[in-house]
Scaffold this active site. Structure first.
Site, PDB file in Angstrom:
ATOM      1  N   CYS A 185       0.818  -1.219   0.000  1.00 14.55           N
ATOM      2  CA  CYS A 185       0.000   0.000   0.000  1.00 14.55           C
ATOM      3  C   CYS A 185       0.852   1.270   0.000  1.00 14.55           C
ATOM      4  O   CYS A 185       0.635   2.179  -0.814  1.00 14.55           O
ATOM      5  CB  CYS A 185      -0.977  -0.019   1.175  1.00 14.55           C
ATOM      6  SG  CYS A 185      -0.217   0.077   2.817  1.00 14.55           S
ATOM      7  N   HIS A 217      -2.594   1.052   6.733  1.00 13.64           N
ATOM      8  CA  HIS A 217      -2.975   0.986   5.321  1.00 13.64           C
ATOM      9  C   HIS A 217      -3.199   2.397   4.792  1.00 13.64           C
ATOM     10  O   HIS A 217      -3.676   3.279   5.518  1.00 13.64           O
ATOM     11  CB  HIS A 217      -4.257   0.164   5.138  1.00 13.64           C
ATOM     12  CG  HIS A 217      -4.539  -0.172   3.699  1.00 13.64           C
ATOM     13  ND1 HIS A 217      -3.853  -1.147   3.014  1.00 13.64           N
ATOM     14  CD2 HIS A 217      -5.421   0.355   2.815  1.00 13.64           C
ATOM     15  CE1 HIS A 217      -4.300  -1.213   1.764  1.00 13.64           C
ATOM     16  NE2 HIS A 217      -5.254  -0.304   1.623  1.00 13.64           N
ATOM     17  N   HIS A 251      -5.784   1.778  -4.452  1.00 12.98           N
ATOM     18  CA  HIS A 251      -4.841   1.309  -3.421  1.00 12.98           C
ATOM     19  C   HIS A 251      -4.363  -0.097  -3.749  1.00 12.98           C
ATOM     20  O   HIS A 251      -4.994  -0.842  -4.510  1.00 12.98           O
ATOM     21  CB  HIS A 251      -5.491   1.335  -2.035  1.00 12.98           C
ATOM     22  CG  HIS A 251      -6.611   0.342  -1.857  1.00 12.98           C
ATOM     23  ND1 HIS A 251      -6.852  -0.330  -0.675  1.00 12.98           N
ATOM     24  CD2 HIS A 251      -7.569  -0.109  -2.719  1.00 12.98           C
ATOM     25  CE1 HIS A 251      -7.899  -1.125  -0.816  1.00 12.98           C
ATOM     26  NE2 HIS A 251      -8.351  -1.007  -2.037  1.00 12.98           N
TER      27      HIS A 251
END
Length: 332
Positions: A247, A295, A307
């Site tokens: 990420c 994240h 993402h």
């Protein structure tokens, strides 16, 4: 006669029970895992692996900083050691002259000095040679203490480096263990059921196809364009391109296209710019999830982010509120 019938009835009941017991499997067959349960557990394992991966990224940044500190301290220690050697040589010569009974007055120092005016400028009074010796030994003591302080700092930084390397190894092992456990769960399913889990995981995180264009301007436009171009790429823990990302690796590389340097860590990226509210999000803003932060995605407009999701979904798009929202920042 009734006693005989009773014995016969008891025997028949016994035989019936024996037959029934014989029909019971000695070990029950392992039940097929429920797909919904497996999907939830795989998602949890992916998230735990990602948490370990982001801690790994944090430790990697810390290690790089520690190694820079250690290199600087080592260079400082070498310089201090050289200064101490110079003073040590002066002290040795002074001790030898003292042992040989040589006593040079301050006036004599002026006479034999290569630069008498410079020597006189350094002395506030016409002190005796013994006074000069005292200053020399004081200087030696001071330089020795300074070297000892630097040596202790080097030793501490070296210990910090070793500890951080151990932490890296532990986090890497955690990532591997969680992935192996997720794969083991998926392997227990039949091929079709496994594909259904992966497909449902991907479709649940992707609400719509990635847009072909996003109304972004300035440097944010370059970052968004790069991130969207990676949709469909694989998710690999610790990766930052060119064909696989985690990420924070994706957002780091996306903003690098705009000339903005970001650390490879979601928690560290949370400090990369001013915070913005969810109602003021603009394409290019970084959006963060979970507590502690583990994240990050990039806002692309219309309530969507792009993402690197997880190994099952890869780089994809998702609703901005599809995960526990923490906040957002605007880099650059």
């Amino acid at each position: 006669m009734q006693h005989g019938r009773k014995r016969l009835s008891t025997a028949l009941v016994g035989l019936t029970l024996v037959g029934a017991i014989g029909l019971i499997p000695t070990s029950p067959a392992q039940a097929e895992p429920d797909i919904d349960d497996v999907e939830a557990r795989v998602d949890r394992l992916y998230h735990e692996a990602e948490q370990a991966s982001e801690r790994f990224n944090d430790a990697r940044i810390e290690l790089a900083d520690l190694q820079k500190d250690l290199a600087a301290l080592n260079a400082d220690e070498d310089r201090q050691d050289a200064r101490l050697d110079a003073v040590r040589e002066q002290v040795r010569d002074s001790v030898v002259r003292q042992y040989e009974g040589e006593s040079i007055s301050a006036v004599g120092q002026v006479v034999v000095s290569d630069d008498p005016s410079a020597f006189l400028a350094q002395m506030t009074t016409m002190s005796s040679f013994d006074s000069v010796q005292d200053e020399l030994f004081d200087s030696y003591t001071l330089e020795t203490k300074a070297l000892d302080i630097r040596a202790q700092a080097v030793a501490q930084r070296a210990a910090d480096v070793a500890e951080t390397k151990e932490q890296l190894a532990e986090e890497k092992a955690t990532i591997d263990d969680k992935l192996a456990e997720a794969e083991s769960l998926l392997d227990r399913l039949e091929t079709e059921a496994r594909e259904a889990v992966v497909s449902r995981d991907s479709s649940a995180r992707t609400a719509a196809p990635a847009p072909t264009s996003v109304p972004a301007s300035g440097r944010a436009a370059a970052a968004v364009q790069y991130a969207l171009a990676q949709v469909g790429d694989a998710y690999v823990y610790g990766a930052a391109g060119p064909s696989a990302f985690d990420c924070s690796g994706l957002t780091m590389m996306a903003w690098a296209q705009a000339g903005v340097s970001l650390p490879h860590s979601s928690s560290a990226q949370f400090s990369s710019g001013p915070q913005v509210s969810s109602s003021d999000l603009q394409p290019g803003d970084l959006v963060f999830y979970y507590s502690p932060i583990s994240h990050v995605g990039m806002y692309i407009g219309n309530g969507m982010i792009v993402h690197a999701a997880n190994p099952g979904s890869g780089v994809t798009t998702a609703p901005v509120m599809s995960m526990p929202y923490v906040g957002a920042v605007r880099p650059g």
